[in-house]
Design a protein around this motif. Structure first.
Motif, PDB file in Angstrom:
ATOM      1  N   LYS A  17       0.836  -1.205   0.000  1.00  0.00           N
ATOM      2  CA  LYS A  17       0.000   0.000   0.000  1.00  0.00           C
ATOM      3  C   LYS A  17       0.871   1.256   0.000  1.00  0.00           C
ATOM      4  O   LYS A  17       0.629   2.213  -0.738  1.00  0.00           O
ATOM      5  N   ALA A  18       1.913   1.223   0.856  1.00  0.00           N
ATOM      6  CA  ALA A  18       2.806   2.385   0.936  1.00  0.00           C
ATOM      7  C   ALA A  18       3.565   2.589  -0.376  1.00  0.00           C
ATOM      8  O   ALA A  18       3.779   3.725  -0.817  1.00  0.00           O
ATOM      9  N   VAL A  19       3.943   1.486  -0.989  1.00  0.00           N
ATOM     10  CA  VAL A  19       4.656   1.589  -2.271  1.00  0.00           C
ATOM     11  C   VAL A  19       3.737   2.224  -3.319  1.00  0.00           C
ATOM     12  O   VAL A  19       4.144   3.109  -4.079  1.00  0.00           O
ATOM     13  N   LYS A  20       2.474   1.813  -3.299  1.00  0.00           N
ATOM     14  CA  LYS A  20       1.498   2.414  -4.208  1.00  0.00           C
ATOM     15  C   LYS A  20       1.357   3.908  -3.890  1.00  0.00           C
ATOM     16  O   LYS A  20       1.307   4.757  -4.788  1.00  0.00           O
ATOM     17  N   GLY A  21       1.348   4.204  -2.584  1.00  0.00           N
ATOM     18  CA  GLY A  21       1.236   5.598  -2.159  1.00  0.00           C
ATOM     19  C   GLY A  21       2.422   6.429  -2.646  1.00  0.00           C
ATOM     20  O   GLY A  21       2.269   7.591  -3.047  1.00  0.00           O
ATOM     21  N   MET A  22       3.590   5.815  -2.644  1.00  0.00           N
ATOM     22  CA  MET A  22       4.792   6.527  -3.118  1.00  0.00           C
ATOM     23  C   MET A  22       4.644   6.894  -4.602  1.00  0.00           C
ATOM     24  O   MET A  22       5.031   7.976  -5.033  1.00  0.00           O
ATOM     25  N   GLU A  23       4.058   5.990  -5.330  1.00  0.00           N
ATOM     26  CA  GLU A  23       3.828   6.226  -6.753  1.00  0.00           C
ATOM     27  C   GLU A  23       2.833   7.383  -6.934  1.00  0.00           C
ATOM     28  O   GLU A  23       3.037   8.288  -7.753  1.00  0.00           O
ATOM     29  N   ILE A  24       1.772   7.353  -6.142  1.00  0.00           N
ATOM     30  CA  ILE A  24       0.754   8.410  -6.221  1.00  0.00           C
ATOM     31  C   ILE A  24       1.364   9.753  -5.814  1.00  0.00           C
ATOM     32  O   ILE A  24       1.107  10.789  -6.423  1.00  0.00           O
ATOM     33  N   PRO A  82     -10.771   6.852  -2.739  1.00  0.00           N
ATOM     34  CA  PRO A  82     -10.508   6.547  -1.319  1.00  0.00           C
ATOM     35  C   PRO A  82      -9.305   5.617  -1.157  1.00  0.00           C
ATOM     36  O   PRO A  82      -8.497   5.808  -0.241  1.00  0.00           O
ATOM     37  N   ASP A  83      -9.161   4.644  -2.025  1.00  0.00           N
ATOM     38  CA  ASP A  83      -8.009   3.741  -1.931  1.00  0.00           C
ATOM     39  C   ASP A  83      -6.700   4.482  -2.136  1.00  0.00           C
ATOM     40  O   ASP A  83      -5.697   4.215  -1.460  1.00  0.00           O
ATOM     41  N   GLU A  84      -6.722   5.378  -3.081  1.00  0.00           N
ATOM     42  CA  GLU A  84      -5.496   6.133  -3.364  1.00  0.00           C
ATOM     43  C   GLU A  84      -5.124   7.027  -2.181  1.00  0.00           C
ATOM     44  O   GLU A  84      -3.945   7.159  -1.830  1.00  0.00           O
ATOM     45  N   LYS A  85      -6.133   7.629  -1.598  1.00  0.00           N
ATOM     46  CA  LYS A  85      -5.854   8.464  -0.412  1.00  0.00           C
ATOM     47  C   LYS A  85      -5.242   7.618   0.699  1.00  0.00           C
ATOM     48  O   LYS A  85      -4.277   8.023   1.353  1.00  0.00           O
ATOM     49  N   GLU A  86      -5.823   6.460   0.883  1.00  0.00           N
ATOM     50  CA  GLU A  86      -5.334   5.573   1.933  1.00  0.00           C
ATOM     51  C   GLU A  86      -3.877   5.179   1.668  1.00  0.00           C
ATOM     52  O   GLU A  86      -3.045   5.159   2.578  1.00  0.00           O
ATOM     53  N   ALA A  87      -3.602   4.880   0.427  1.00  0.00           N
ATOM     54  CA  ALA A  87      -2.237   4.499   0.051  1.00  0.00           C
ATOM     55  C   ALA A  87      -1.269   5.660   0.272  1.00  0.00           C
ATOM     56  O   ALA A  87      -0.161   5.489   0.798  1.00  0.00           O
ATOM     57  N   ILE A 120      -1.563   8.087   2.383  1.00  0.00           N
ATOM     58  CA  ILE A 120      -1.335   8.273   3.821  1.00  0.00           C
ATOM     59  C   ILE A 120      -0.405   7.183   4.353  1.00  0.00           C
ATOM     60  O   ILE A 120       0.485   7.452   5.172  1.00  0.00           O
ATOM     61  N   SER A 121      -0.573   5.996   3.847  1.00  0.00           N
ATOM     62  CA  SER A 121       0.311   4.906   4.256  1.00  0.00           C
ATOM     63  C   SER A 121       1.769   5.241   3.904  1.00  0.00           C
ATOM     64  O   SER A 121       2.688   4.991   4.695  1.00  0.00           O
TER      65      SER A 121
END
Lengths: 386, 361
Positions: free
Chosen positions: A210-217, A348-353, A355-356
């Motif tokens: 999730k955090a890796v996805k968040g880094m991409e976002i 919402p998923d992207e926001k969560e990612a 924040i992770s």
């Protein structure tokens, strides 16, 4: 030697341009965007100014001074009162408590990683930790301390005299005290054991998917990296987000006093003082219209410990922060608002990612018990009674 | 009017009768007529702790109305976490002082500057003038009071002026001596009257304590002993060293005595000289001397009877007086006749901070 361009090459050139255009439509642009900004990554070693070399003794002295209330005018607060280790080296309030009898008008910023900034305070008013310490100690809404009084207080404590002599080779001087505090800040409150840093260094397990996805976002769709870039996650530049003012300024007399005091003491034009209803940020320093409401981008490291967020502490959670940016920042009519802010359309998923990922920028909590501080002593040598 | 004329006549008479000595006792001058609104506003400010940096001290913290606007302590307290190294003088009759502070470092004809020094100094109230303005602007009643007194909103200058106006209005109450000098021979007891003669004659007090305020406004070194607390209490010693350092005295860490006027003039002969205080309301302003080392009027008389302290300079103005016990008593009785009725000063009620409409300043 001059080389003439063959006249027959125009077709090849046109073809190349076309190919590049097609590539840009197919995702290479994302790579280009990422590279436009200084790379995020682990923090380098802190850079040490030539006129304030480090030593363990100096750091230890700085730690004592950081916790010593004798630096404030009425001896009631120390640096650590508003920069409390247990509160993420800030004070946990939306707006700082300030000196007794006053209430400060800005959020108390964390000292964590402050050593990496080349401008400090929310509007970058000073350019070194040494001068930041001085401004905070003497500021009327902060320490309200008197440098000469502080110097004499330090000289009244024999242990301080001994340590200053060892570290600086002379009796306690106020300017040396500032150096010791800065040395402490360059050593101790620095990110440690940060999941993101470990990930970049090769430990791929240290970030969740999730955090890796968040880094991409973070670097692409949400475009946070436009301003939060480099190892510090700050471009150290000034931006206006059109952030609403903290409503407390409508309700609290002491905050209103502080806001007007900031206007009058920074020498703004009377017309602007008369209408003072918000923090003007960089404008106090430059007096340029376009700098009204601009604040220096803060680091995103150690967010886990440093809520509330923003220069006025308006947001208590990272969710609120992300929502604010997702909506493209504030929506008042504001000519100074940064053009970098646009609605992001995050799911919402992207926001969560996201924040992770943001949470992965926080390392171990840096706790610290207050050190024992030297007592005052009578300093009359024996046999030298008045 | 009649009283005024009588007072005036008595003054002239006394002036003429003891002209040869050049030192006279004279009654109180008329109270300085301040503008009522200005002094009224100044009185509110005088009682308001919001005039100090951390909002804990007002002028009355050290200048207590019931103690003749002194504080009853040997050494003044000062700003929280500091302790001062001299005695708080009475503020009464400030309008007539030529120099202010025990070392006379500020001129008496510029009280706003004296007030400013008190408000801003790190050892007194440590407040920033601009911050005070914003504090008062947060109190509608103050804004109104400033408009009435000055036709405008609070400013630092107006704050200083209003406080000065109030301080100027503080004139000591008419004392038995004043009635006596105005012709009421019964105003002084027999002992006090004998004391007055000693004061002018054998004891020689009048050499320095003359005129309506019983002071020559001069500076003298009496060799009063140091108050050891200044050196033994760390907080006082800190303030002491910082103070002399700010006035440019060298090697403050070696100083073991209060330099007095020297810190202002840097004349070696001025070391240990302090301003002659007024004796009005003396009975209410114990302890005595610049550092409060003498607790009672009796101790003061004994000090002078011995010709002052051992540490006076070469040009010591004092000689042993050889006073009998009865003479000492008479002198004390006379000194007590320099106090009038207790001044009833009622503390004003102070208006609170109120929320302002944001953006309308």
């Amino acid at each position: 030697m001059e080389r003439g361009r063959p006249k027959t090459a125009w077709r090849e050139i046109a073809a190349l341009v076309l190919v590049l255009f097609v590539f840009s439509l197919t995702g290479v642009a994302l790579e280009t965007l990422k590279n436009k900004f200084p790379k995020i990554g682990p923090l380098p070693p802190v850079s040490i100014p030539k006129d304030n070399p480090m030593s363990p003794e100096k750091t230890e002295l700085g730690k004592m001074l950081f916790f010593d209330t004798r630096f404030s005018g009425d001896g009631s607060i120390s640096c650590s009162t508003c920069h409390e280790p247990a509160m993420g080296w800030g004070d946990g309030n939306d707006l700082s408590r300030g000196y007794p009898g006053t209430q400060h008008w800005r959020n108390s910023q964390t000292v964590l990683n402050a050593a990496y900034y080349d401008k400090l305070f929310w509007a970058g008013e000073v350019t070194s930790l040494e001068s930041q310490a001085n401004a905070a100690i003497t500021g009327n809404l902060a320490g309200n301390g008197d440098p000469m009084m502080i110097e004499e207080r330090l000289r009244q404590a024999p242990d301080y005299v001994r340590i200053f002599k060892k570290v600086f080779g002379r009796e306690p001087l106020y300017s040396d005290a500032l150096k010791a505090i800065a040395a402490f800040e360059r050593t101790v409150p620095i990110s440690r054991n940060v999941p993101f840093d470990k990930y970049i260094k090769g430990n791929k397990k240290s970030l969740s998917a999730k955090a890796v996805k968040g880094m991409e976002i973070f670097q692409n769709k949400a475009n946070c990296i436009q301003c939060h870039n480099g190892p510090l996650f700050s471009d150290q530049d000034y931006h206006n987000l059109d952030l609403p003012e903290n409503p407390v300024f409508k309700e609290d007399p002491l905050r209103q006093i502080a806001l007007r005091f900031q206007h009058s003491s920074r020498g703004v034009d009377e017309k602007i003082y008369r209408k003072a209803d918000r923090d003007l940020g960089l404008y106090y320093t430059t007096k340029r219209e376009q700098d009204k409401g601009k604040f220096r981008t803060p680091s995103l490291r150690e967010l886990k410990y440093t809520a509330p967020y923003m220069h006025n502490g308006l947001f208590v959670t990272l969710e609120e922060v992300v929502d604010f940016y997702d909506k493209g920042g504030g929506h008042e009519e504001n000519p100074n608002k940064s053009p970098l802010l646009k609605p992001l359309g995050l799911t919402p998923d992207e926001k969560e990612a996201l924040i992770s990922f943001l949470e992965s920028l926080s390392g171990d909590e840096i706790k610290m018990d207050p050190p024992a501080l030297p007592d005052y002593a009578k300093i009359i040598p024996e046999g030298d009674k008045p | 009017m009649l009283i005024g004329a009588a007072v005036f006549a008595a003054t002239i008479h006394l002036w003429a009768s003891s002209r040869e000595e050049g030192r006279v006792l004279s009654p109180l001058p008329m109270a300085a007529a301040g503008v009522r609104e200005e002094a009224g506003l100044g009185k509110m400010l005088f009682f308001d702790t919001r005039l100090s940096g951390d909002a804990t001290l007002s002028c009355t913290s050290c200048h207590i109305p019931q103690k003749a606007f002194a504080d009853g302590q040997a050494l003044s307290a000062g700003y929280p976490s500091t302790l001062y190294f001299r005695n708080t003088p009475s503020l009464l009759n400030s309008a007539f002082k030529k120099r202010v502070y025990w070392d006379g470092r500020l001129p008496g004809n510029d009280l706003p500057t004296v007030v400013r020094d008190h408000l801003s100094e790190a050892h007194f109230m440590q407040a920033d003038g601009r911050l005070l303005v914003e504090r008062l602007r947060q109190v509608p009643e103050y804004e109104e009071a400033f408009r009435k007194a000055y036709g405008g909103e609070p400013s630092y200058g107006k704050i200083l002026n209003a406080l000065s106006a109030y301080v100027k209005s503080l004139v000591s109450p008419e004392a038995p001596l004043d009635k006596f000098l105005a012709g009421d021979r019964s105003a002084l007891s027999a002992g006090a009257e004998r004391g007055m003669e000693l004061f002018k004659g054998k004891a020689g007090c009048i050499q320095c304590h003359s005129g309506p305020m019983l002071t020559d406004e001069g500076f003298h070194n009496l060799g009063a002993p140091e108050n050891l607390e200044v050196f033994e209490e760390p907080l006082r010693h800190i303030t002491f060293r910082r103070f002399f350092k700010t006035l440019g005295v060298e090697n403050t860490h070696l100083l073991r005595k209060d330099m007095g006027l020297y810190a202002v003039t840097k004349e070696p002969g001025d070391q240990g000289k302090f301003k002659t205080p007024s004796l009005r309301e003396a009975a209410r302003t114990a302890p005595y001397m610049h550092n409060g080392v003498l607790n009672t009027l009796e101790e003061v008389i004994e000090f002078y009877n011995k010709g002052g302290g051992p540490e006076a300079g070469e040009n010591r103005p004092l000689k042993p007086l050889g006073l009998s016990e009865q003479e000492k008593k008479d002198l004390v009785e006379f000194l007590k006749a320099l106090s009038g009725k207790e001044m009833g000063v009622e503390a004003p009620s102070l208006p609170e901070y109120k929320v302002r409409e944001l953006g309308k300043n």
